[in-house]
Design a protein around this motif. Structure first.
Motif, PDB file in Angstrom:
ATOM      1  N   ILE A  84      29.440  32.216  39.512  1.00 25.80           N
ATOM      2  CA  ILE A  84      29.191  30.919  38.880  1.00 25.80           C
ATOM      3  C   ILE A  84      27.695  30.691  38.988  1.00 25.80           C
ATOM      4  CG2 ILE A  84      29.626  28.428  38.974  1.00 25.80           C
ATOM      5  CD1 ILE A  84      32.438  29.110  40.063  1.00 25.80           C
ATOM      6  N   ARG A 151      30.867  21.844  35.024  1.00 25.32           N
ATOM      7  CA  ARG A 151      32.268  21.847  35.472  1.00 25.32           C
ATOM      8  C   ARG A 151      33.101  22.867  34.691  1.00 25.32           C
ATOM      9  NH1 ARG A 151      34.147  16.060  35.138  1.00 25.32           N
ATOM     10  NH2 ARG A 151      32.104  15.432  34.359  1.00 25.32           N
ATOM     11  N   ILE A 154      32.377  26.135  36.261  1.00 25.30           N
ATOM     12  CA  ILE A 154      33.086  26.246  37.539  1.00 25.30           C
ATOM     13  C   ILE A 154      34.559  26.596  37.281  1.00 25.30           C
ATOM     14  CG2 ILE A 154      33.913  24.898  39.526  1.00 25.30           C
ATOM     15  CD1 ILE A 154      31.158  23.363  39.302  1.00 25.30           C
ATOM     16  N   MET A 167      28.569  31.936  44.157  1.00 22.97           N
ATOM     17  CA  MET A 167      28.280  30.643  43.529  1.00 22.97           C
ATOM     18  C   MET A 167      26.837  30.231  43.788  1.00 22.97           C
ATOM     19  SD  MET A 167      31.881  28.785  44.607  1.00 22.97           S
ATOM     20  CE  MET A 167      31.851  27.482  43.405  1.00 22.97           C
ATOM     21  N   PRO A 170      26.323  25.652  42.506  1.00 19.24           N
ATOM     22  CA  PRO A 170      27.221  25.234  41.428  1.00 19.24           C
ATOM     23  C   PRO A 170      27.312  23.725  41.256  1.00 19.24           C
ATOM     24  CG  PRO A 170      28.477  25.923  43.340  1.00 19.24           C
ATOM     25  CD  PRO A 170      27.050  26.279  43.604  1.00 19.24           C
TER      26      PRO A 170
END
Ligand SMILES: Nc1ncnc2c1ncn2[C@@H]1O[C@H](COP(=O)(O)OP(=O)(O)OP(=O)(O)O)[C@@H](O)[C@H]1O
Ligand SMILES: [Mg+2]
Length: 266
Positions: A84, A151, A154, A167, A170
């Motif tokens: 991410i 989002r 994610i 990540m 994020p």
């Protein structure tokens, strides 16, 4: 004794930029990540956090040292390592739902079979709900705010259900409430599904709340300065931030990072 899942040994990475001095982004970086561990990385801007994540992802080469997973050299990206990114990387021509379903085309389930259309849709729905985007399934990225786009990114990362989740800040661009909600969701997901998470953040609170170890990196060249264990029991919630042990660890890391920041020539 069981070997760590990911072993980073003496990694050096230098960026060569035309007509500019080379940048040694990482030098002598050693880190072992256990299976199912939640590791957070903090450190001043430019200290090489993203570079290290990209190397683990197999998206960036390095000059010397070694990086292995399950004892094998990481030589490129793979579905077992989901990323991410720091900046949402969505396909602008695809709706929210399609952006999330897209990655599922390329992976297989535990039994080796592919996801059916219905399964892909159900997974996308589940994660769209988790990141609070119900009602925006058919919207295109250009119609979403920055936080909403993040989002989606994610949700797309979670839907892949990779063994390792990498990540890169994020939650950095999100408002405080959404951020708190997504921290809780990530904790619950990790506590129940157990996966290995390597998570970069600027937010020391976030690092201590989520992880079992906080890796502090220093800049120029990027090195690991210290690894601080976070011996707070899981499950953790936002209320964990009130505990005296939490505050003690947080203050210690904050002081260390801030001292390094002051040492950087401005
Ligand atoms: N593609 C590139 N070409 C040249 N230099 C680069 C490149 N990518 C990163 N660098 C340099 O390497 C160093 C480390 O960058 P990196 O993006 O890993 O830092 P970071 O710790 O993730 O920073 P931030 O917290 O701001 O995201 C920086 O000095 C940066 O300028
Ligand atoms: Mg970065």
């Amino acid at each position: 004794m069981k070997k760590p899942l990911i072993i980073i040994k003496d990694v050096r990475k230098e960026f060569i930029v035309e007509k500019k001095p080379n940048v040694v982004a990482l030098n002598g970086v050693n880190l072992e990540i256990e299976k199912n561990e939640f590791v957070c990385v903090v450190g001043p801007s430019g200290c090489g956090k993203t570079t290290l994540l990209n190397i683990i992802a197999g998206l960036e080469t390095f000059d010397s040292g070694s990086v292995t997973m399950h004892g094998e050299d990481i030589i490129g990206p793979g579905p077992e390592r989901g990323v991410i990114f720091q900046q949402y990387a969505l396909f602008p021509w695809m709706t929210v739902r399609k952006n999330i379903e897209y990655g599922l085309k390329f992976i297989t389930k535990a039994d080796g079979s592919r996801y059916t259309k219905e399964e892909k849709r159900a997974l996308a729905e589940h994660y769209i709900k988790m990141v609070n985007l119900t009602g925006f399934e058919d919207s295109y990225p250009k119609a979403l705010s920055g936080g909403m786009k993040q989002r989606v990114a994610i949700a797309r990362g979670y839907a892949l259900n990779s063994e390792v989740l990498l990540m890169d800040e994020p939650f950095g661009a999100l408002d405080a409430q959404t951020r708190a909600q997504l921290q809780e969701d990530l904790l619950r997901t990790w506590e129940s599904e157990k996966k290995t998470i390597f998570f970069i953040t600027h937010d020391v609170d976030e690092a201590v709340l989520l992880s079992s170890r906080v890796v502090i990196m220093s800049a120029r060249p990027g090195q690991i300065k210290e690894i601080v264990p976070v011996d707070l029991p899981y499950p953790r919630t936002q209320a964990t931030k009130m505990e005296s042990e939490f505050i003690k660890i947080k203050n210690y890391i904050w002081d260390t990072v801030y001292k390094m920041y002051l040492e950087i020539p401005k």
